[in-house]
Design an enzyme around this catalytic site. Structure first.
Site, short mmCIF file in Angstrom:
data_model
loop_
_atom_site.label_atom_id
_atom_site.label_comp_id
_atom_site.label_asym_id
_atom_site.label_seq_id
_atom_site.Cartn_x
_atom_site.Cartn_y
_atom_site.Cartn_z
N ASN A 9 23.83 9.45 9.52
CA ASN A 9 24.75 10.19 10.39
C ASN A 9 24.56 11.67 10.06
OD1 ASN A 9 26.85 11.40 11.71
ND2 ASN A 9 28.47 10.42 10.51
N LYS A 11 25.84 14.19 11.44
CA LYS A 11 27.03 15.04 11.72
C LYS A 11 26.58 16.28 12.49
CE LYS A 11 29.19 12.88 7.82
NZ LYS A 11 30.17 12.89 6.74
N HIS A 95 34.57 7.42 13.51
CA HIS A 95 34.31 8.00 12.19
C HIS A 95 35.58 8.70 11.70
CE1 HIS A 95 32.66 10.58 9.07
NE2 HIS A 95 31.65 9.72 9.01
N GLU A 167 34.01 3.19 5.19
CA GLU A 167 33.79 4.51 4.63
C GLU A 167 35.10 5.04 4.04
OE1 GLU A 167 30.10 6.53 6.51
OE2 GLU A 167 31.85 7.09 7.67
N GLY A 173 31.26 12.85 1.51
CA GLY A 173 30.89 14.24 1.24
C GLY A 173 31.44 14.78 -0.07
N SER A 209 28.90 9.10 0.20
CA SER A 209 28.07 9.57 -0.90
C SER A 209 26.99 8.57 -1.32
CB SER A 209 28.93 9.99 -2.10
OG SER A 209 29.81 11.04 -1.73
P1 13P Z 1 28.17 11.43 2.95
O1 13P Z 1 27.03 10.48 2.73
O2 13P Z 1 27.74 12.86 3.09
O3 13P Z 1 29.25 11.23 1.94
O4 13P Z 1 28.82 11.06 4.38
C1 13P Z 1 29.15 9.74 4.65
C2 13P Z 1 29.49 9.61 6.08
O5 13P Z 1 30.50 10.11 6.53
C3 13P Z 1 28.54 8.90 6.95
O6 13P Z 1 29.09 8.63 8.19
#
Ligand code: 13P
Length: 245
Positions: A9, A11, A95, A167, A173, A209
């Protein structure tokens, strides 16, 4: 056997040149992979170019969001038929960032899920508790509502398009991954909420993460069927390492 999915993802990162360059670099790194599904979810302006670049390969392209109507006066929104027309075969739905910043609810998640299914898009429905909810002991209650309402009114033949991503918001993050045991506990709980005749087939991905260093131990758990990767999916090398855990 459930085929694992490793999904990136992106983002709101990259420009068009960087997005296409990513696919060109990832292709040779993963061309020998056939036992797991590889998915990238770029920002919507890059979906067509990345899908064209990946066309005919083992890299699938998905959207990060969609709207539930097919067309109409909905400025700024993107529909499932539009996504299909540019080569998307997957969509992420609900999400936690969409829930947190764009007021998405379990009810809108459900509408989006039905729109995706109607147009034969594979849907990755995201669920997960906040740190506050976890600390108050509400994790299972929160997840149960997200699953029950978000995945409401599915008919038996719809389930083949459904993927769930757990998640935990506190792990996104933050560099703070859920332990494999914490993730497995919630994944098994989620599987237990699904209809008995499909539960064994549904892929449940972990996100939060995920990195090359921790993917193997997460994937060793019986109910973890893949990863939804944010930050570590932005570089072809690290994403390829995760894919080849
Ligand atoms: P990170 O891997 O940066 O923690 O993000 C996870 C996420 O939100 C994937 O959709």
């Amino acid at each position: 056997m459930r085929k694992p999915i490793i999904a990136g993802n992106w983002k709101m990162y990259k420009d068009l040149t960087e997005a296409v360059d990513f696919v060109q670099k990832l292709l040779p790194l993963v061309s020998d992979v056939s036992d797991r599904t590889i998915l990238i979810c770029p920002p919507s302006p890059f979906l067509k170019d990345t899908a064209d670049e990946a066309c005919g390969s083992n890299i699938m392209v998905g959207a990060q969001n969609l709207y539930w109507e097919d067309e109409g006066a909905f400025t700024g929104e993107i529909s499932a038929p539009m996504l299909k027309s540019v080569g998307c075969t997957y969509a992420i739905i609900g999400h936690s960032e969409r829930r947190q910043y764009f007021c998405e609810t379990d009810e809108t998640v459900n509408k989006k899920l039905h729109a995706a299914i109607k147009h034969n898009l594979n849907a990755i429905v995201c669920v997960g508790e906040t740190l506050e909810q976890r600390e108050k002991g509400e994790t299972f209650k929160v997840i149960e509502k997200q699953i029950k309402v978000g995945l409401d009114k599915l008919e038996i033949d719809h389930w083949s398009l459904v993927i769930i991503a757990y998640e935990p918001v506190w792990a996104i993050g933050t560099g703070r991954t859920a332990t494999p045991e914490q993730a497995q506990e919630v994944h098994a709980f989620i599987r237990g909420l699904l209809p008995k005749n499909v539960a064994g087939e549904i892929r449940i991905l972990y996100g939060g993460s995920v990195k090359p260093e921790n993917v193997k131990e997460l994937m060793a758990k019986p109910d973890i069927d893949g990863g939804l990767v944010g930050g570590a999916s932005l570089k072809p090398d690290s994403f390829a390492k995760i894919i080849k855990y």
